[in-house]
Structures are given as structure tokens and as C-alpha cells.
Write an enzyme that holds these catalytic residues in place. Structure first.
Site, PDB file in Angstrom:
ATOM      1  N   LYS A 248       0.841  -1.198   0.000  1.00  0.00           N
ATOM      2  CA  LYS A 248       0.000   0.000   0.000  1.00  0.00           C
ATOM      3  C   LYS A 248       0.879   1.253   0.000  1.00  0.00           C
ATOM      4  O   LYS A 248       1.935   1.247   0.624  1.00  0.00           O
ATOM      5  CB  LYS A 248      -0.860   0.031   1.275  1.00  0.00           C
ATOM      6  CG  LYS A 248      -2.042  -0.912   1.275  1.00  0.00           C
ATOM      7  CD  LYS A 248      -2.872  -0.722   2.546  1.00  0.00           C
ATOM      8  CE  LYS A 248      -3.990  -1.752   2.638  1.00  0.00           C
ATOM      9  NZ  LYS A 248      -5.021  -1.595   1.594  1.00  0.00           N
ATOM     10  N   ARG A 322     -10.356 -11.379   1.354  1.00  0.00           N
ATOM     11  CA  ARG A 322     -11.204 -12.393   0.711  1.00  0.00           C
ATOM     12  C   ARG A 322     -10.527 -13.753   0.702  1.00  0.00           C
ATOM     13  O   ARG A 322     -11.185 -14.784   0.720  1.00  0.00           O
ATOM     14  CB  ARG A 322     -11.598 -11.910  -0.699  1.00  0.00           C
ATOM     15  CG  ARG A 322     -10.442 -11.723  -1.633  1.00  0.00           C
ATOM     16  CD  ARG A 322     -10.811 -10.890  -2.863  1.00  0.00           C
ATOM     17  NE  ARG A 322     -10.918  -9.454  -2.568  1.00  0.00           N
ATOM     18  CZ  ARG A 322     -11.236  -8.535  -3.470  1.00  0.00           C
ATOM     19  NH1 ARG A 322     -11.486  -8.892  -4.723  1.00  0.00           N
ATOM     20  NH2 ARG A 322     -11.308  -7.266  -3.131  1.00  0.00           N
TER      21      ARG A 322
HETATM   22  N1  BES Z   1      -8.337  -3.766   4.025  1.00  0.00           N
HETATM   23  C1  BES Z   1      -8.441  -3.310   2.700  1.00  0.00           C
HETATM   24  C2  BES Z   1      -9.741  -2.533   2.436  1.00  0.00           C
HETATM   25  C3  BES Z   1      -9.923  -1.228   3.148  1.00  0.00           C
HETATM   26  C4  BES Z   1      -9.650  -0.037   2.515  1.00  0.00           C
HETATM   27  C5  BES Z   1     -10.451  -1.181   4.420  1.00  0.00           C
HETATM   28  C6  BES Z   1      -9.846   1.169   3.159  1.00  0.00           C
HETATM   29  C7  BES Z   1     -10.643   0.010   5.080  1.00  0.00           C
HETATM   30  C8  BES Z   1     -10.367   1.183   4.434  1.00  0.00           C
HETATM   31  C9  BES Z   1      -8.406  -4.479   1.731  1.00  0.00           C
HETATM   32  O1  BES Z   1      -7.653  -5.572   2.117  1.00  0.00           O
HETATM   33  C10 BES Z   1      -7.838  -3.962   0.440  1.00  0.00           C
HETATM   34  O2  BES Z   1      -6.725  -3.538   0.461  1.00  0.00           O
HETATM   35  N2  BES Z   1      -8.630  -3.995  -0.623  1.00  0.00           N
HETATM   36  C11 BES Z   1      -8.216  -3.497  -1.879  1.00  0.00           C
HETATM   37  C12 BES Z   1      -8.711  -4.445  -2.932  1.00  0.00           C
HETATM   38  C13 BES Z   1      -8.163  -4.183  -4.300  1.00  0.00           C
HETATM   39  C14 BES Z   1      -6.680  -4.533  -4.336  1.00  0.00           C
HETATM   40  C15 BES Z   1      -8.929  -5.036  -5.292  1.00  0.00           C
HETATM   41  C16 BES Z   1      -8.837  -2.110  -2.073  1.00  0.00           C
HETATM   42  O3  BES Z   1      -9.966  -1.903  -1.635  1.00  0.00           O
HETATM   43  O4  BES Z   1      -8.176  -1.243  -2.608  1.00  0.00           O
HETATM   44 ZN    ZN Z   2      -5.570  -5.373   1.588  1.00  0.00          ZN
END
Ligand code: BES
Ligand code: ZN
Ligand code: ZN
Length: 475
Positions: A248, A322
Site C-alpha cells: 500500500k 477475501r
Molecule cells: N483492508 C483493505 C480494504 C480497506 C480499505 C479497508 C480502506 C478500510 C479502508 C483491503 O484488504 C484492500 O486492500 N482492498 C483493496 C482491494 C483491491 C486490491 C482489489 C482495495 O480496496 O483497494
Molecule cells: Zn488489503
């Protein structure tokens, strides 16, 4: 804040009186402080609060006679009360005592919450709020106790989530679960990496592989003798989500200690349900995992096999929740027979936050009726939720050329739904209509206070689930 309920009497002892003023009634009101309040520009609006030190009264405004307005007013009052050294405050319940009782009780307990674990200790006086009823307490007492149990569970969820990843990793989460099991006489089981590998849960196992903290699969069971339903609650328990090798950006990594919110909610929902003695067999299953980088990290391009034999093409290691939930869903359905409902809770996608805003939970599933039911329960409990629709075209976007399914979609749009559709691959045929997915990525953790919710964790999911469980007993 301690909250208690008593019946009105002449012997009331207190330091401060809290007075709720409805906006509509303020003009006609004959209270003796009215002139002064007007001079202070008090208009009895939502969130307005005035403390009159000489008469030792706190006036709070309220625009509507509903749970949210009342709870926000109460929250504003106790926050003001907390800035003083006074020990006791009292407030009379409104005419419809039952409705104001729940809102005042929860508004006070949720609104007075503070997270001070990492602050240099400052001695606080123990303060008490007394709710004064004019009717007999009999039925009110039961409602009051329920409101207290649920609000305390919300606050405990907030404490868990707000705790930093170095103080709350999978083993600690398992320890907290064990504590809950012991105090409430629940069955408890926890499994580590060895179990995950032996049982072919390679999807969950791979996500935690690069972390120095071993992954834990936590399973609590509440089995009352008079159980009328069997419900499984599954929680995403990412004690930290760095994104893994699909790292991230720094701005997005901050707050990712909150990625365990679903798991924390589930542990506290089962505790509250058992304390309320709900006649439902409940299983709480949490996938507690830390998603990190390192030489042993799982990678984009890997193909993972989940417990049900389905293969998953990894194209982004940040879509890890997921992967953990997939195996948890399989574990639950393999180990538990004749499930009536299966719900999962997860801070799963940023797309949910973009789509419905920070304050609202997205609810997905195959049963339109069950989704509607859950949305209604959430609203009745004082949480915001809406349902999102699956469709066959979005379903196609997670197809993989080389495996059974891909962990991200091939479209930029509808990310909350495509994540839900991914999970659907791991819901067995007989359970399709019994399953709901709650994406709490928005409300679980908000970096500015909102209403009676503080900065940080809100405990999203707890109140709505207790409400839903109570409702499902009848169906
Ligand atoms: N934990 C995150 C989602 C999230 C984002 C929770 C902001 C709380 C606040 C999740 O694991 C994630 O990173 N999802 C990605 C998925 C993408 C790579 C398809 C996302 O939402 O960007
Ligand atoms: Zn994630
Ligand atoms: Zn995540």
C-alpha cells in the site's frame, strides 16, 4: 461512564441536572433559564449543549424525537459533564420512556468512550449518569440491561480495534477470544499454521506466511439449551494489512490496524448474545492474520488452493481479506452442519467506502429478503447500512484464465460487489440464500468523530447484528 436507572422520588441526590430541550418546544417553553439561554444563542439544535454553572444545569438541544437525535444529544451532554469534576448527573426520561431509555443509555455509554491506552495517565473521577423514570421500572429494567450490554460490547470492540498492531496480533486476538470464552462459558478452539496446512487451507495460510506472527483460526461456540436457530458469524481479522508485496502507498497504510474490525466485532457479538441469553446457537469464527512483506511473502502470480479445492489466481496481494475469508467460510461449512444463517463481517474494500460513504455498511448476498431484513435491523439499531446488488456481468469479471477464480476483478468499477462475488465462490450450494456479507470498511474506523462515535474505531456491526439475531429468532 457509569449509567444507572432509578424511579423518580423526592430523595434524588445529584450534582448536575441535564435537561433535554426539543427545538420545537423551546419557544413555548416556560423554563426559568429561557432568557439566559436565548442570550447565549441556544437554539436547541442537534449537538448543541450549554452548561450553566450557577444553576448546575446542562441544556442539550434535540431536533427530532428519534434514537439518533436523542443519542447524539445525550452524547453531547456527557461529554460536557466529563469536562467537570462533578460526580453525578441526572436526566429524566422523555414521555415515551422506552424509546428514550435506549437512546439515552447508549448515547451516554458510546458518547463517553475514550481510548487512553497510549496516553500518559491522568486520574479521572469516576462519574455516574442517573436516568430517572416516572413509570414503574419492571419492564424498563430489562430494556435498560440489554442496552447496557450491547453498548459495552460496542466499546470493547472499539478498544480491540484501536489497539496497535504490535500490541494486538493474531496470538493476542486468540487470547482475548479465550478470555471471552472463559467468562461466558463458551466453547473455545484455536488453530495455528500446522492445522491450516494439514487441512489444506492454503489461501488463508499464504496471506500470513511472511509475518513473524503465526496466523490463528479462532472458533468460539455459544450453545444454549433452548436454541431455536444456528447462526455462524465469520470475521476478517487482519491485525495489520500492509498490502503485502502489492504494498500500500504510505497514506493508505495508516489506519490498517483497523483491518481486524470484522473479527473484533464477531467476538463481541457472540459475547453480547450469550450475556443476553439469546436462544440461538452461535459460532464465531475469526481468521486472525497479518499481511506483511518479506522473502517468504505470497506473490502476485501465485495460484492458491482453498479448503474446498477451488484454485485462486493472485493478481494483487492487497486483496487478502477475501483469501482469508474464503477458507474461513469453507471451514465453517465443513465443520458445522445444518446452518440457518451464515454472516461474514469484513473491512473488505475501499470501493465500499467510495460507493456508500464512510458511515455506511454495504450488505451483499443472494437473498433479497435476507438483505432487506439486515438493512432494516441495522437502521433499527442506530447503524447505517444499505444493500448492494450482485449481477451476472460483474460475476464474469473475476474469471481467471489459469485458475478457478481471480482475487481481483478485471474492471475498475464495482469493487465492493466483485469482492462479495468472490466470497460467493466459497459459499456452498445449500447455503447460498442463508449467507450475507457485511462490508464494514467505511464505518469501522473513521478518523474524525461523528455523532456519538469518537475518532477511530466505532464498533460497527455489533448493534445491527444483535438486532438482526433477535429478529431471526422469530423467522
Ligand atoms: N483492508 C483493505 C480494504 C480497506 C480499505 C479497508 C480502506 C478500510 C479502508 C483491503 O484488504 C484492500 O486492500 N482492498 C483493496 C482491494 C483491491 C486490491 C482489489 C482495495 O480496496 O483497494
Ligand atoms: Zn488489503
Ligand atoms: Zn485488508
Amino acid at each position: 461512564m457509569n449509567v444507572s436507572l432509578i424511579q423518580n422520588s423526592d430523595k434524588l441526590k445529584y450534582d448536575i441536572e441535564i435537561i433535554l430541550m426539543f427545538k420545537k418546544e423551546f419557544e413555548k417553553s416556560s423554563c426559568k433559564e429561557k432568557k439566559l439561554l436565548k442570550e447565549l444563542n441556544f437554539k436547541a439544535q442537534d449537538e448543541e449543549v450549554v452548561f450553566l454553572p450557577e444553576s448546575k444545569k446542562i441544556f442539550i438541544g434535540c431536533e427530532e424525537n428519534n434514537y439518533e437525535s436523542l443519542a447524539i444529544a445525550m452524547s453531547a451532554a456527557v461529554k460536557k459533564f466529563q469536562t467537570t469534576q462533578f460526580k453525578t448527573a441526572y436526566i429524566k426520561l422523555c414521555k415515551e420512556e422506552e424509546q428514550s431509555l435506549k437512546a439515552f443509555t447508549q448515547g451516554a455509554i458510546l458518547g463517553s468512550y475514550t481510548f487512553t491506552k497510549y496516553k500518559k495517565e491522568e486520574k479521572k473521577v469516576e462519574q455516574e449518569l442517573i436516568l430517572v423514570a416516572s413509570n414503574e421500572l419492571k419492564e424498563l429494567s430489562a430494556l435498560f440491561n440489554e442496552a447496557v450490554i450491547v453498548a459495552n460490547s460496542v466499546n470493547k470492540t472499539r478498544d480491540f480495534v484501536n489497539t496497535t498492531p504490535d500490541d494486538f496480533y493474531p496470538k493476542i486476538m486468540a487470547k482475548e477470544a479465550k478470555k471471552i470464552a472463559k467468562v461466558n462459558e463458551l466453547e473455545y478452539a484455536v488453530y495455528g499454521d500446522k492445522y491450516l496446512k494439514k487441512n489444506k487451507m492454503m489461501s488463508m495460510y499464504s496471506v500470513g506466511r511472511a509475518s513473524r506472527h503465526e496466523s490463528k483460526l479462532i472458533h468460539l461456540t455459544y450453545k444454549p439449551k433452548d436454541a431455536k436457530k444456528k447462526v455462524v458469524l465469520i470475521g476478517k481479522g487482519l491485525t495489520y494489512d500492509s498490502g503485502g508485496l502489492s504494498l500500500k502507498p504510505s497514506d493508505f497504510m495508516v489506519t490498517m490496524k483497523s483491518d481486524k474490525s470484522g473479527g473484533c466485532a464477531v467476538l463481541n457479538i457472540i459475547e453480547a448474545a450469550s450475556q443476553l441469553k439469546l436462544p440461538i446457537e452461535i459460532h464465531a469464527i475469526v481468521g486472525a492474520v497479518e499481511n506483511m512483506i518479506g522473502g517468504d511473502a505470497f506473490k502476485p502470480d501465485d495460484v492458491l488452493k482453498a479448503k474446498n479445492g477451488k484454485t485462486i489466481e493472485v493478481r494483487n496481494t492487497d486483496a487478502e481479506g477475501r483469501l482469508v475469508l474464503a477458507d474461513c467460510l469453507c471451514y465453517a461449512q465443513d465443520e458445522i452442519q445444518d446452518i440457518d444463517y451464515i454472516f461474514d463481517y469484513a473491512t473488505l474494500t475501499g470501493a465500499s467506502v467510495v460507493g456508500v460513504g464512510e458511515y455506511t455498511t454495504s450488505i451483499m448476498g443472494n437473498s433479497q429478503m435476507l438483505k432487506c431484513h439486515a438493512v432494516q435491523s441495522a437502521i433499527n439499531a442506530g447503524e447505517y447500512a444499505t444493500s448492494l446488488p450482485f449481477n451476472r456481468f460483474l460475476r464474469k469479471t473475476i474469471k481467471s484464465e489459469i485458475a478457478d477464480v481471480c482475487n481481483i476483478a478485471n474492471t475498475r468499477y464495482g469493487g465492493a460487489i466483485t469482492a462479495g462475488l468472490f466470497l460467493d465462490h466459497f459459499v456452498y450450494e445449500q447455503n447460498k440464500d442463508k449467507w450475507l456479507h457485511f462490508d464494514i470498511a467505511g464505518p469501522a474506523y473513521v478518523e474524525k468523530a461523528w455523532g456519538y462515535n469518537p475518532h477511530g474505531a466505532s464498533g460497527a456491526g455489533v448493534r445491527m447484528s444483535i438486532e438482526l439475531l433477535k429478529d431471526l429468532i422469530q423467522h
